[in-house]
Scaffold this motif. Structure first.
Motif, short mmCIF file in Angstrom:
data_model
loop_
_atom_site.label_atom_id
_atom_site.label_comp_id
_atom_site.label_asym_id
_atom_site.label_seq_id
_atom_site.Cartn_x
_atom_site.Cartn_y
_atom_site.Cartn_z
N ALA A 96 -60.79 -2.06 20.57
CA ALA A 96 -60.13 -2.70 19.44
C ALA A 96 -59.68 -1.30 18.66
CB ALA A 96 -61.34 -3.19 18.33
N ARG A 97 -58.59 -1.68 18.19
CA ARG A 97 -57.94 -0.68 17.15
C ARG A 97 -58.19 -0.70 15.83
NH1 ARG A 97 -52.99 -2.68 20.65
NH2 ARG A 97 -53.53 -1.60 22.34
N ARG A 131 -73.38 -6.02 14.36
CA ARG A 131 -72.42 -5.71 13.11
C ARG A 131 -72.00 -6.91 12.77
NH1 ARG A 131 -71.05 -5.51 9.37
NH2 ARG A 131 -69.61 -4.05 8.08
N HIS A 140 -61.22 -10.01 -0.01
CA HIS A 140 -61.38 -8.51 0.89
C HIS A 140 -60.29 -7.63 0.35
CE1 HIS A 140 -57.55 -9.65 2.88
NE2 HIS A 140 -57.92 -10.90 2.90
N ARG A 146 -56.79 -7.14 27.28
CA ARG A 146 -56.91 -5.63 27.46
C ARG A 146 -57.56 -5.15 28.61
NH1 ARG A 146 -57.24 -4.02 21.01
NH2 ARG A 146 -55.32 -5.29 20.77
N LEU A 152 -64.96 -0.52 7.41
CA LEU A 152 -65.49 -1.82 7.53
C LEU A 152 -66.90 -2.38 6.50
CD1 LEU A 152 -66.15 -2.09 11.45
CD2 LEU A 152 -64.45 -3.41 10.06
N ALA A 153 -67.43 -1.31 5.95
CA ALA A 153 -68.42 -1.62 5.00
C ALA A 153 -67.85 -2.26 3.62
CB ALA A 153 -69.59 -0.49 4.90
N LYS A 173 -60.27 -19.70 8.83
CA LYS A 173 -59.66 -18.43 9.01
C LYS A 173 -60.62 -17.25 9.82
CE LYS A 173 -59.44 -15.76 5.28
NZ LYS A 173 -59.50 -14.96 4.24
N ALA A 174 -61.77 -17.29 9.53
CA ALA A 174 -62.57 -16.41 10.33
C ALA A 174 -62.85 -16.88 11.64
CB ALA A 174 -63.90 -16.41 9.86
N VAL A 185 -71.81 -4.73 18.70
CA VAL A 185 -70.82 -5.43 18.24
C VAL A 185 -71.29 -6.68 17.71
CG1 VAL A 185 -68.63 -6.51 18.27
CG2 VAL A 185 -69.05 -4.53 19.57
N VAL A 197 -68.40 -1.70 17.13
CA VAL A 197 -67.10 -1.93 17.15
C VAL A 197 -66.73 -2.23 18.42
CG1 VAL A 197 -64.67 -1.29 16.63
CG2 VAL A 197 -66.31 -0.81 14.95
N TYR A 198 -66.01 -3.13 18.83
CA TYR A 198 -65.55 -3.30 20.27
C TYR A 198 -64.54 -2.00 20.60
CZ TYR A 198 -65.74 -8.35 19.19
OH TYR A 198 -65.99 -9.45 18.82
N GLU A 244 -56.81 -3.66 13.56
CA GLU A 244 -57.01 -4.93 13.96
C GLU A 244 -58.30 -5.49 13.68
OE1 GLU A 244 -56.15 -5.80 17.87
OE2 GLU A 244 -57.49 -4.21 18.81
N ILE A 245 -59.55 -4.25 13.77
CA ILE A 245 -60.86 -4.61 13.47
C ILE A 245 -61.05 -4.77 12.05
CG2 ILE A 245 -61.66 -2.19 13.24
CD1 ILE A 245 -63.22 -5.22 15.42
N LEU A 254 -59.59 -8.34 11.24
CA LEU A 254 -60.54 -9.23 11.60
C LEU A 254 -61.67 -9.49 10.65
CD1 LEU A 254 -61.75 -10.97 14.08
CD2 LEU A 254 -63.09 -9.13 14.69
N PHE A 255 -62.23 -8.32 10.25
CA PHE A 255 -63.47 -8.44 9.32
C PHE A 255 -62.95 -8.90 7.92
CE2 PHE A 255 -67.58 -6.68 10.64
CZ PHE A 255 -67.30 -6.53 11.97
N ALA A 256 -61.79 -8.62 7.52
CA ALA A 256 -61.28 -8.93 6.33
C ALA A 256 -61.27 -10.74 6.28
CB ALA A 256 -59.83 -8.64 5.91
N SER A 257 -61.06 -11.11 7.60
CA SER A 257 -60.88 -12.58 7.30
C SER A 257 -62.20 -13.26 7.24
CB SER A 257 -60.33 -13.24 8.71
OG SER A 257 -61.27 -12.97 9.79
N PHE A 258 -63.26 -12.65 7.51
CA PHE A 258 -64.67 -13.28 7.26
C PHE A 258 -65.01 -13.35 5.61
CE2 PHE A 258 -65.87 -10.55 11.43
CZ PHE A 258 -65.21 -11.64 12.09
N TYR A 259 -64.43 -12.62 4.65
CA TYR A 259 -65.02 -12.48 3.43
C TYR A 259 -64.21 -13.30 2.41
CZ TYR A 259 -67.90 -8.63 4.92
OH TYR A 259 -68.70 -7.95 5.83
#
Lengths: 240, 325
Positions: B111-112, A85, B127, A17, B162-163, A2-3, A82, B107-108, B115-116, B119-124
């Motif tokens: 990026a909005r 982080r 979440h 973009r 994000l933290a 998923k990640a 980035v 942060v990129y 969406e960021i 994205l981070f939610a998908s890592f844990y």
């Protein structure tokens, strides 16, 4: 998994973009194909210009995605913290690298679709064979130029990577055997050119797509550069 | 800790469940960069569920310490345990259970916010809801704004969200309110207080005395890579002054004998130029006498305050008031 998917999606969205990124990966190769395809300046021997040109444009596309686009984007990700982080999250380095590889491959597929589509429809280009071999060569070339891009991104300041990647892009486009045949170069340059990664990549793509056997010399040159770039990049890459 | 981190990761918010008695343990930590010593034998502990603030001047070693605990840097010497794990060798396991906020960036630029967070939610493994967190940090109105167009305070708030996205058991916040306006600071303090209610341990660094004073259960003051003092506000205060202290700011070089002659004053002294400290058992009488005296003598009093030392007083007493670079 998923990640990895989410990260790949993010990489692709960010690429789309960045206007300058679309310019270098899609517009410039396409314009060069259309421009040189309509002239006969670089017809070599019995080949039609387009037979010489298409493999060169493909090599340019690989170089622009791997070295310029990936290299500069990664350099700025490092600059903006980035990478640091992301490193503080459960996303692993291998997942991040895999996401970058996947996004580069998808951009290249888009480039191939566009460039080959135009070559076939507008110029009646047909590969004489060896497409499987050419695919393998393209993969090797991708690793080489992605390695070079990441080598700069992980070791130099972002501004230096920006200048370095664009500078090399111009030099390689001029003397890397993509549009100008190597034997048309001044003697000093035509001696060096065959040892450069872009020349080897363009030569290998050209010979494989013309159905001829590929040059062992060019394969060795490209392989050595590839190994060198990947080894140095992975040893020197700084994440912050 | 007998249970593995993965097993516990899912139940961190069940109040108190799986929180080890000590969330962070640091013993005799040392770290040098070349010949420059950044951390020089630092020891402290933060209990599970408490808010612990590291306070210190620039270059005291706060960020180096926090980055060692987060697994970013390797220590030269000493022992470190974070949620029962060694951040150097078990970084991946640890990062599923912690949230962190870097001092800046991360942060990129294109990026909005939403969406960021997604994205981070998908890592844990587990979440929080990105939209809930955007609401919580007050960024619901900036869903489409690229990161680079957010204000400094908005960037900080996104970094805070994000933290928190991975439902952490422990959060590292490196100067969380730097660059925020007063409203955003208060809102951030409320978020940090609500983390404590949820038994989430918070380790924060700050330059703001009031922030540490408002939020922290305990404060560790670091100076030159060592712990100068640790404790809650009560215990950090001057122990050698059992009486109430009254602090007065007035013109320098007043006649101390006149002040000492006032009946409620046990002792009086000029601490720094123009800053006077009185000791008393009866602060109300002292205030009345001092104001009456000031009116008689025509002395302009700019500040008169009853109470313990402020954290700023403690901080300056322990780290010196010279500016250091």
């Amino acid at each position: 998994m998923k990640a990895l998917l989410a990260q790949t999606g993010m990489e692709l969205r960010l690429m789309s973009r960045r206007g300058e990124n679309l310019l270098v990966t899609l517009v410039i190769p396409l314009v060069l194909l259309l421009f040189f395809g309509s002239t006969s300046v670089f017809a070599v021997g019995s080949q039609r210009p387009v037979d010489f040109l298409v493999p060169g444009v493909l090599a340019l596309a690989i170089m622009s995605t791997g070295m310029v686009s990936l290299g500069i984007a990664t350099a700025y990700e490092r600059h903006y913290g980035v990478l640091k982080r992301l490193g503080g999250s459960p996303l692993t380095r291998s997942q991040l690298i895999a996401a970058k590889i996947a996004s580069v491959l998808m951009v290249e597929a888009l480039q191939a679709l566009l460039l080959l589509g135009v070559a076939i429809l507008a110029f009646g280009w047909q590969p004489a064979g060896g497409t499987e071999v050419a695919l393998g060569i393209a993969a090797l070339g991708t690793v080489a130029f992605a390695g070079l891009g990441l080598l700069m991104a992980g070791g130099l300041r972002a501004e230096a990577t920006l200048a370095g990647a664009n500078g090399l892009y111009l030099i390689f486009a001029l003397i890397g055997g993509m549009f100008l045949p190597v034997d048309h170069l001044p003697p000093a340059l035509s001696g060096i050119s065959p040892y450069l990664p872009p020349t080897a990549l363009a030569d290998l793509l050209r010979t494989s797509l013309s159905g001829a056997g590929i040059s062992g010399f060019s394969l060795v040159v490209l392989s050595v550069w590839t190994i060198g770039f990947v080894v140095v990049a992975s040893r020197t890459f700084q994440w912050e | 800790m007998a249970v593995s981190g993965e097993v516990e990761a899912g139940e961190h918010q069940a109040a108190g469940a799986g929180v080890p008695p000590m969330a962070v343990q640091v013993r005799d930590l040392r770290k040098s960069y070349g010949s420059r010593v950044a951390v020089d034998g630092l020891s402290f502990e933060a209990a599970g569920g408490e808010v612990f603030a590291l306070l210190g001047p620039n270059g005291a070693g706060k960020t180096t310490t926090i980055e060692i605990l987060e697994g970013y840097r390797h220590r030269d010497d000493g022992e470190v345990s974070v949620l029962g794990l060694d951040p150097q060798r078990q970084a991946h396991q640890l990062r599923q259970q912690i949230g962190l906020m870097l001092q800046e960036g991360g942060v990129y630029p294109q990026a909005r916010p939403r969406e960021i967070l997604k994205l981070f939610a998908s890592f844990y493994p587990k979440h929080d809801d990105p939209d809930r967190l955007l609401e919580l940090v007050g960024l619901s109105g900036e869903l489409k704004t690229p990161y680079r167009r957010l204000s400094g305070g908005q960037k900080q708030r996104l970094a805070l969200a994000l933290a928190l996205i991975g439902c952490p058991r422990l959060v590292f916040l490196d100067e969380p309110t730097a660059g925020m306006d007063p409203q955003a600071r208060r809102a951030t303090w409320d978020i940090i207080r609500s983390l404590r209610e949820q038994q989430v341990t918070v380790l924060l660094t700050t330059h703001y005395m009031d922030e540490a004073e408002q939020l922290a259960d305990r404060i560790g003051i670091i100076d030159r890579g060592r712990l100068a003092a640790v404790g809650d506000m009560e215990s950090l205060g001057r122990r050698d002054t059992p009486d109430t202290t009254v602090r007065m700011v007035a013109p320098a070089n007043l006649e101390l004998a006149e002040l000492r002659a006032l009946s409620a004053v046990k002792d009086a002294g000029e601490d720094q130029s123009g800053v006077y400290l009185f000791e008393t058992e009866d602060p109300a009488s002292l205030l009345a006498e001092v104001t009456a005296w000031a009116k008689r003598a025509g002395v302009a009093v700019r500040e008169l305050r009853v109470g313990r030392e402020s954290l700023e007083d403690i901080f300056l007493r322990l780290t010196g008031d010279r500016i250091r670079e």
